[in-house]
Write a protein that holds these residues in place. Structure first.
Motif, PDB file in Angstrom:
ATOM      1  N   LEU A 136       0.884  -1.171   0.000  1.00 16.64           N
ATOM      2  CA  LEU A 136       0.000   0.000   0.000  1.00 16.64           C
ATOM      3  C   LEU A 136       0.918   1.217   0.000  1.00 16.64           C
ATOM      4  CD1 LEU A 136      -2.904   1.183   0.169  1.00 16.64           C
ATOM      5  CD2 LEU A 136      -2.600   1.272   2.653  1.00 16.64           C
ATOM      6  N   ARG A 142       1.346  13.287  -2.028  1.00 11.98           N
ATOM      7  CA  ARG A 142      -0.094  13.101  -1.800  1.00 11.98           C
ATOM      8  C   ARG A 142      -0.384  12.401  -0.477  1.00 11.98           C
ATOM      9  NH1 ARG A 142      -2.778  15.193  -6.455  1.00 11.98           N
ATOM     10  NH2 ARG A 142      -4.559  14.730  -5.141  1.00 11.98           N
ATOM     11  N   GLN A 143       0.669  12.037   0.266  1.00 21.10           N
ATOM     12  CA  GLN A 143       0.433  11.329   1.533  1.00 21.10           C
ATOM     13  C   GLN A 143      -0.260  12.255   2.533  1.00 21.10           C
ATOM     14  OE1 GLN A 143       4.167   9.625   2.858  1.00 21.10           O
ATOM     15  NE2 GLN A 143       4.339   8.368   1.021  1.00 21.10           N
ATOM     16  N   GLY A 144      -1.082  11.651   3.380  1.00 20.74           N
ATOM     17  CA  GLY A 144      -1.803  12.427   4.376  1.00 20.74           C
ATOM     18  C   GLY A 144      -3.029  13.129   3.829  1.00 20.74           C
ATOM     19  N   THR A 145      -3.426  12.802   2.593  1.00 16.61           N
ATOM     20  CA  THR A 145      -4.616  13.450   2.013  1.00 16.61           C
ATOM     21  C   THR A 145      -5.750  12.455   1.778  1.00 16.61           C
ATOM     22  OG1 THR A 145      -3.930  13.202  -0.297  1.00 16.61           O
ATOM     23  CG2 THR A 145      -3.131  15.157   0.866  1.00 16.61           C
ATOM     24  N   GLY A 148      -4.404   6.811   0.752  1.00 17.01           N
ATOM     25  CA  GLY A 148      -4.135   5.474   1.295  1.00 17.01           C
ATOM     26  C   GLY A 148      -5.368   4.888   1.963  1.00 17.01           C
ATOM     27  N   SER A 149      -6.067   5.713   2.743  1.00 15.61           N
ATOM     28  CA  SER A 149      -7.296   5.221   3.387  1.00 15.61           C
ATOM     29  C   SER A 149      -8.325   4.803   2.347  1.00 15.61           C
ATOM     30  CB  SER A 149      -7.901   6.314   4.272  1.00 15.61           C
ATOM     31  OG  SER A 149      -7.065   6.579   5.363  1.00 15.61           O
ATOM     32  N   GLU A 174       3.795   4.445  13.137  1.00 19.30           N
ATOM     33  CA  GLU A 174       2.754   5.310  12.567  1.00 19.30           C
ATOM     34  C   GLU A 174       1.780   4.490  11.708  1.00 19.30           C
ATOM     35  OE1 GLU A 174       4.228   8.275   9.864  1.00 19.30           O
ATOM     36  OE2 GLU A 174       2.700   9.727  10.447  1.00 19.30           O
ATOM     37  N   ASN A 175       2.362   3.575  10.923  1.00 21.36           N
ATOM     38  CA  ASN A 175       1.501   2.720  10.097  1.00 21.36           C
ATOM     39  C   ASN A 175       0.666   1.772  10.954  1.00 21.36           C
ATOM     40  OD1 ASN A 175       2.531   3.895   7.833  1.00 21.36           O
ATOM     41  ND2 ASN A 175       3.779   2.143   7.201  1.00 21.36           N
ATOM     42  N   PHE A 178      -2.232   3.658  11.962  1.00 15.78           N
ATOM     43  CA  PHE A 178      -3.079   3.861  10.778  1.00 15.78           C
ATOM     44  C   PHE A 178      -3.937   2.616  10.529  1.00 15.78           C
ATOM     45  CE2 PHE A 178      -3.159   3.033   6.096  1.00 15.78           C
ATOM     46  CZ  PHE A 178      -3.999   4.065   5.690  1.00 15.78           C
ATOM     47  N   ARG A 220      -9.446  12.895   4.287  1.00 11.56           N
ATOM     48  CA  ARG A 220      -9.285  14.101   5.092  1.00 11.56           C
ATOM     49  C   ARG A 220      -8.178  14.968   4.513  1.00 11.56           C
ATOM     50  NH1 ARG A 220      -8.555  12.237  11.120  1.00 11.56           N
ATOM     51  NH2 ARG A 220      -7.824  10.339  10.184  1.00 11.56           N
TER      52      ARG A 220
HETATM   53  C1  LIG Z   1       1.016   4.601   4.864  1.00 15.13           C
HETATM   54  C2  LIG Z   1       0.327   5.248   3.671  1.00 15.13           C
HETATM   55  C3  LIG Z   1      -0.054   4.180   2.648  1.00 15.13           C
HETATM   56  C4  LIG Z   1      -0.944   5.936   4.169  1.00 15.13           C
HETATM   57  O1  LIG Z   1      -1.574   6.555   3.083  1.00 15.13           O
HETATM   58  P1  LIG Z   1      -1.932   8.127   3.174  1.00 15.13           P
HETATM   59  O2  LIG Z   1      -2.671   8.489   1.955  1.00 15.13           O
HETATM   60  O3  LIG Z   1      -0.696   8.900   3.465  1.00 15.13           O
HETATM   61  O4  LIG Z   1      -2.847   8.118   4.471  1.00 15.13           O
HETATM   62  P2  LIG Z   1      -4.235   8.867   4.688  1.00 15.13           P
HETATM   63  O5  LIG Z   1      -4.117  10.297   4.266  1.00 15.13           O
HETATM   64  O6  LIG Z   1      -5.340   8.086   4.118  1.00 15.13           O
HETATM   65  O7  LIG Z   1      -4.333   8.776   6.276  1.00 15.13           O
HETATM   66  C5  LIG Z   1      -3.419   9.515   7.023  1.00 15.13           C
HETATM   67  C6  LIG Z   1      -2.926   8.674   8.165  1.00 15.13           C
HETATM   68  O8  LIG Z   1      -1.913   7.768   7.726  1.00 15.13           O
HETATM   69  C7  LIG Z   1      -0.866   7.714   8.679  1.00 15.13           C
HETATM   70  N1  LIG Z   1       0.395   7.815   7.965  1.00 15.13           N
HETATM   71  C8  LIG Z   1       1.321   6.860   7.926  1.00 15.13           C
HETATM   72  N2  LIG Z   1       2.356   7.262   7.197  1.00 15.13           N
HETATM   73  C9  LIG Z   1       2.081   8.519   6.773  1.00 15.13           C
HETATM   74  C10 LIG Z   1       2.793   9.468   5.994  1.00 15.13           C
HETATM   75  N3  LIG Z   1       4.018   9.213   5.506  1.00 15.13           N
HETATM   76  N4  LIG Z   1       2.211  10.666   5.729  1.00 15.13           N
HETATM   77  C11 LIG Z   1       0.986  10.935   6.233  1.00 15.13           C
HETATM   78  N5  LIG Z   1       0.269  10.085   6.975  1.00 15.13           N
HETATM   79  C12 LIG Z   1       0.822   8.869   7.247  1.00 15.13           C
HETATM   80  C13 LIG Z   1      -1.029   8.836   9.641  1.00 15.13           C
HETATM   81  O9  LIG Z   1      -1.195   8.204  10.899  1.00 15.13           O
HETATM   82  C14 LIG Z   1      -2.272   9.553   9.219  1.00 15.13           C
HETATM   83  O10 LIG Z   1      -3.117   9.623  10.312  1.00 15.13           O
HETATM   84  P3  LIG Z   1      -3.848  11.010  10.664  1.00 15.13           P
HETATM   85  O11 LIG Z   1      -4.753  11.315   9.510  1.00 15.13           O
HETATM   86  O12 LIG Z   1      -4.568  10.706  11.924  1.00 15.13           O
HETATM   87  O13 LIG Z   1      -2.747  11.989  10.813  1.00 15.13           O
HETATM   88  C15 LIG Z   1       1.228   6.313   2.976  1.00 15.13           C
HETATM   89  O14 LIG Z   1       1.518   7.356   3.888  1.00 15.13           O
HETATM   90  C16 LIG Z   1       2.530   5.751   2.428  1.00 15.13           C
HETATM   91  O15 LIG Z   1       2.616   5.433   1.243  1.00 15.13           O
HETATM   92  N6  LIG Z   1       3.583   5.681   3.273  1.00 15.13           N
HETATM   93  C17 LIG Z   1       4.889   5.205   2.865  1.00 15.13           C
HETATM   94  C18 LIG Z   1       4.867   3.742   2.451  1.00 15.13           C
HETATM   95  C19 LIG Z   1       4.314   2.844   3.533  1.00 15.13           C
HETATM   96  O16 LIG Z   1       4.774   2.851   4.670  1.00 15.13           O
HETATM   97  N7  LIG Z   1       3.313   2.034   3.162  1.00 15.13           N
HETATM   98  C20 LIG Z   1       2.667   1.096   4.054  1.00 15.13           C
HETATM   99  C21 LIG Z   1       3.378  -0.197   3.998  1.00 15.13           C
HETATM  100  S1  LIG Z   1       2.540  -1.440   4.969  1.00 15.13           S
END
Ligand SMILES: CC(C)(COP(=O)(O)OP(=O)(O)OC[C@H]1O[C@@H](n2cnc3c(N)ncnc32)[C@H](O)[C@@H]1OP(=O)(O)O)[C@@H](O)C(=O)NCCC(=O)NCCS
Length: 225
Positions: A136, A142-145, A148-149, A174-175, A178, A220
């Motif tokens: 994932l 685009r992270q945090g927008t 991923g959710s 952090e993951n 999540f 969000r």
């Molecule tokens: C983990 C990941 C897939 C989450 O997707 P995302 O689009 O950033 O997450 P969302 O916006 O839907 O949700 C945000 C939440 O994700 C969590 N998160 C984990 N890693 C994050 C990051 N690098 N940036 C922002 N949020 C992150 C936070 O806890 C956040 O929670 P909050 O909204 O309460 O602050 C993405 O950040 C990512 O690609 N990270 C790097 C690769 C990775 O670790 N992948 C997972 C492998 S199992």
């Protein structure tokens, strides 16, 4: 933003998203200390894995203006190890063998740690019945927008419809939080995945788990569309 089935022609772009997303990941940083060389395993192995993807593997992408901004890969049946290039669905494909040979050659001095990572990932693979979330990733800018959710909810809805539990492995606290908000619980902690390395957590979500009230029901932050 829209979420749709992955197409093989998106393999290179999706692998680049993963390479960028994992640039600061603790396990990958430890395994390949040189940031400039850290992209290589994703660009070779994930790209090839995506090109030859076939059931029980499946993948979905998040697109914005036609660009891949996120990727989720799933193993939708059984317990086939998605990291194993010689797993049953890939064993007969010479591209998987060629990719592994190419990585061994090009990774050069990084190979001992990379092979330790791949071997211990395979050993720590949960082997649970149900679906497995193999990848994932979201483009860093685009992270945090909510992307991923949205990708996660998209797959979990299908797993729920199929009555399947879901397992995964992840490498940051952090993951872990999540995924907890999406109904997963830690089933096993590897304090160090291989000697000296950072930790890894196995997590599992029962079939049709209720998510906590904190899990966002819609993206969000900045609107990802
Ligand atoms: C983990 C990941 C897939 C989450 O997707 P995302 O689009 O950033 O997450 P969302 O916006 O839907 O949700 C945000 C939440 O994700 C969590 N998160 C984990 N890693 C994050 C990051 N690098 N940036 C922002 N949020 C992150 C936070 O806890 C956040 O929670 P909050 O909204 O309460 O602050 C993405 O950040 C990512 O690609 N990270 C790097 C690769 C990775 O670790 N992948 C997972 C492998 S199992």
């Amino acid at each position: 933003m829209r979420i749709t089935d992955f197409r093989p022609r998106q393999s290179k772009e999706a692998a680049e998203v993963a390479a960028d997303a994992f640039a600061d990941d603790p396990l990958w940083t430890y395994t390949v200390p040189d940031a400039g060389r850290r992209r290589l395993p994703h660009l070779i192995m994930l790209r090839t894995g995506l090109r030859i993807l076939r059931p029980p593997q499946a993948a979905r992408v998040a697109l914005h203006d036609g660009r891949v901004i996120g990727l989720a890969t799933w193993t939708t049946a059984g317990s086939e190890d998605p990291y194993d290039p010689f797993a049953p669905t890939r064993r007969v494909d010479p591209r998987a063998t060629r990719a592994t040979r190419s990585l061994v050659r090009r990774a050069a001095s990084d190979w001992p740690r990379l092979s330790a990572l791949y071997a211990t990932l395979a050993q720590s693979y949960p082997n649970d019945p149900g679906w497995f979330l193999g990848t994932l990733v979201v483009r860093p800018e685009r992270q945090g927008t909510g992307v991923g959710s949205a990708l996660l909810r998209d797959g979990l809805a299908q797993a729920d419809a199929a009555g399947q539990p879901v397992s995964l492995q992840t490498s940051t606290t952090e993951n872990v939080e999540f995924y907890r908000r999406h109904g997963f619980e830690v089933t096993r902690t590897f304090a160090e995945l291989y000697p000296g390395s950072p930790p890894l957590w196995n997590m599992r979500r029962p079939a049709s788990a209720q998510v906590t009230r904190d899990a966002p029901s819609a993206p969000r932050g900045a609107t990802p569309s």
